[in-house]
Design a protein around this motif. Sequence first.
Motif, short mmCIF file in Angstrom:
data_model
loop_
_atom_site.label_atom_id
_atom_site.label_comp_id
_atom_site.label_asym_id
_atom_site.label_seq_id
_atom_site.Cartn_x
_atom_site.Cartn_y
_atom_site.Cartn_z
N THR A 155 -6.29 6.56 -3.72
CA THR A 155 -5.78 7.15 -4.94
C THR A 155 -6.53 6.56 -6.13
OG1 THR A 155 -4.08 5.46 -5.26
CG2 THR A 155 -3.50 7.37 -3.89
N LEU A 156 -6.43 7.20 -7.28
CA LEU A 156 -7.09 6.69 -8.48
C LEU A 156 -6.57 5.30 -8.84
CD1 LEU A 156 -7.22 9.86 -10.75
CD2 LEU A 156 -9.07 8.84 -9.42
N ALA A 157 -5.27 5.09 -8.64
CA ALA A 157 -4.68 3.79 -8.99
C ALA A 157 -5.26 2.68 -8.13
CB ALA A 157 -3.16 3.85 -8.83
N GLN A 158 -5.56 2.99 -6.86
CA GLN A 158 -6.11 1.97 -5.97
C GLN A 158 -7.54 1.58 -6.33
OE1 GLN A 158 -5.37 4.24 -2.32
NE2 GLN A 158 -4.00 2.62 -1.61
N LEU A 159 -8.23 2.45 -7.03
CA LEU A 159 -9.63 2.19 -7.35
C LEU A 159 -9.83 1.54 -8.70
CD1 LEU A 159 -11.42 5.45 -6.13
CD2 LEU A 159 -11.10 3.30 -4.91
N GLN A 160 -8.87 1.71 -9.61
CA GLN A 160 -9.07 1.28 -10.98
C GLN A 160 -9.16 -0.25 -11.08
OE1 GLN A 160 -9.59 3.34 -13.73
NE2 GLN A 160 -10.18 1.39 -14.62
N ASP A 161 -10.33 -0.73 -11.56
CA ASP A 161 -10.52 -2.16 -11.84
C ASP A 161 -10.12 -3.03 -10.66
OD1 ASP A 161 -11.42 -1.61 -14.43
OD2 ASP A 161 -9.36 -1.49 -15.16
N SER A 162 -10.62 -2.72 -9.48
CA SER A 162 -10.25 -3.48 -8.30
C SER A 162 -11.46 -3.63 -7.39
CB SER A 162 -9.12 -2.77 -7.54
OG SER A 162 -9.58 -1.52 -7.04
N VAL A 163 -11.25 -4.46 -6.37
CA VAL A 163 -12.25 -4.59 -5.31
C VAL A 163 -11.76 -3.78 -4.12
CG1 VAL A 163 -13.34 -6.18 -3.69
CG2 VAL A 163 -13.06 -6.84 -6.08
N VAL A 164 -12.56 -2.85 -3.66
CA VAL A 164 -12.18 -1.96 -2.57
C VAL A 164 -12.84 -2.43 -1.29
CG1 VAL A 164 -12.21 0.41 -1.72
CG2 VAL A 164 -11.97 -0.04 -4.17
N LEU A 165 -12.04 -2.58 -0.23
CA LEU A 165 -12.55 -3.00 1.07
C LEU A 165 -12.73 -1.79 1.97
CD1 LEU A 165 -10.29 -6.14 1.70
CD2 LEU A 165 -12.54 -6.04 0.62
#
Length: 501
Positions: free
Chosen positions: A85-95
Amino acid sequence: MTLSNTKIFPVLLFLMALPMTAQTISSKLVDPKTQKGIPYATIQYGEHKGVITNDEGRFSFSLDETTAPDSIYISSMGYSKKGFTLAQLQDSVVLLQPKAIELSGVYVFDKELSVDDIIEKMVERVPQNVNKAPVKQRFFLRQSEFVNIDKVDFGFEKSTIEELNKELMDSIALSIPRNGHHYTESLGDLYKNNGKYKLDIIKAADLYDKNQVSSFEELGERMQTIFTQNIKPDSYLKIKSGIFSQKVQVDSILSDMEKEQAKEAEELAQNLEKKKNSGLVDSQRSAFKELLNELYYNENSKLDLIEKNNRYRFTLAGYAEIEDAGVYVIDFEPKRSSAEFKGRLYINIEDFAIMRLDVQNTERLRNFRLLGITYREVLYKGTMRFAQLPNGKYDLRFMDFTFGRYFAVDRPLKVIEKNKHVKGRRKQNELSLNIDFRMSPTQKWELVVFDQTVVPEAQFTNFTEDKTARATYMPTYDPEFWQGHTIMEPNQAIREFTVEE
């Protein structure tokens, strides 16, 4: 090289009208085991829209919230495709979880093919699979140029001109920067039609050190002044380098200088605006020609994988998926000494189209050395990715390409002024050097195609380039420059770029 007013005002009005509806998503894609960024992964946020992570795994893109997708899909070869989701991607580190390439077939085949059969069908289908129709592509292109000067030694031996002394030659050698960096970034639309290109530049940035350019201009003016003050107009120069020599009339040189200065002054007065505004589009078009010429199916490409595939040994490494399409994963390496590349092919199981190609040279592509001059092409490395268009053909979606060379001069140089009108000894002046110069220039291109559409040929023909587009000069990288635009994120070297005072 900044945008003209006709470009700036519509963009500003658009941004002012929609300050609350656009959002920029920024994140970093990371391997959970190594904790390192995953380079050049695909971030899909629309049917034919997406962005590619940079070489550090960073990415960003801008969305209109009114049409924001429910899920963003991330995929990379060797990893499991996953939706966020967009919320999961915003300003984060994605594994992204690693996924091994299948070593056995997981697809139903009418007939099991050998690797040679697959390559044969791939080559046969190139004309049917490669798009030749006119296409419009929204692109972001980053060009990086690195020049390392390994050695500069003029080897001063003798000079009868007082100003052309060892101190001057040594100071010239010291003034030449040992490391140069130049980055050019551009966003726009590329119109392609059968090897012809037209550009609509939306925005561009130029990062380099202007001081280096101005110092070379001042050096050239200084050398010209010394030359004109000390050499007689009716003399001639005998230039010797090794076993070769050449005779040049000084008065013709001075005359050419005067003519050139007059011509430049006239052109500056008459065509200042034209010269000022036409450089960006022309240089970007040249960059596209140089880069796209290296696509595997072009006759002039250094990569001879299609034309001379019998020189390579192919091995079926397994099976994988690219954008929900099954692909053969095939490694290739030189079978004969005349072959120069190794790499990996990802070939569509259904139509035998190349969807991805990774390549690197195994030998120097050129190795020229004669009479103290050396030229080598030492690095040819990159990846090409292709996407299927609505017309069933495939066109470029992403390309990362690096080309490295080596150039050296190690030979004597002697310049002797002679004058037949002088009584007695004809030799007037002499400058003797023993030049030792070595440099390693490297060029890198990163091209992302965010969206592409097949267009009527008339649209290509009728499109007129706006050559008033100019790049914004940056002595220091500005992270706000691309705010609101979807680009490939800059790496650390670009983010930290600044001109030392």
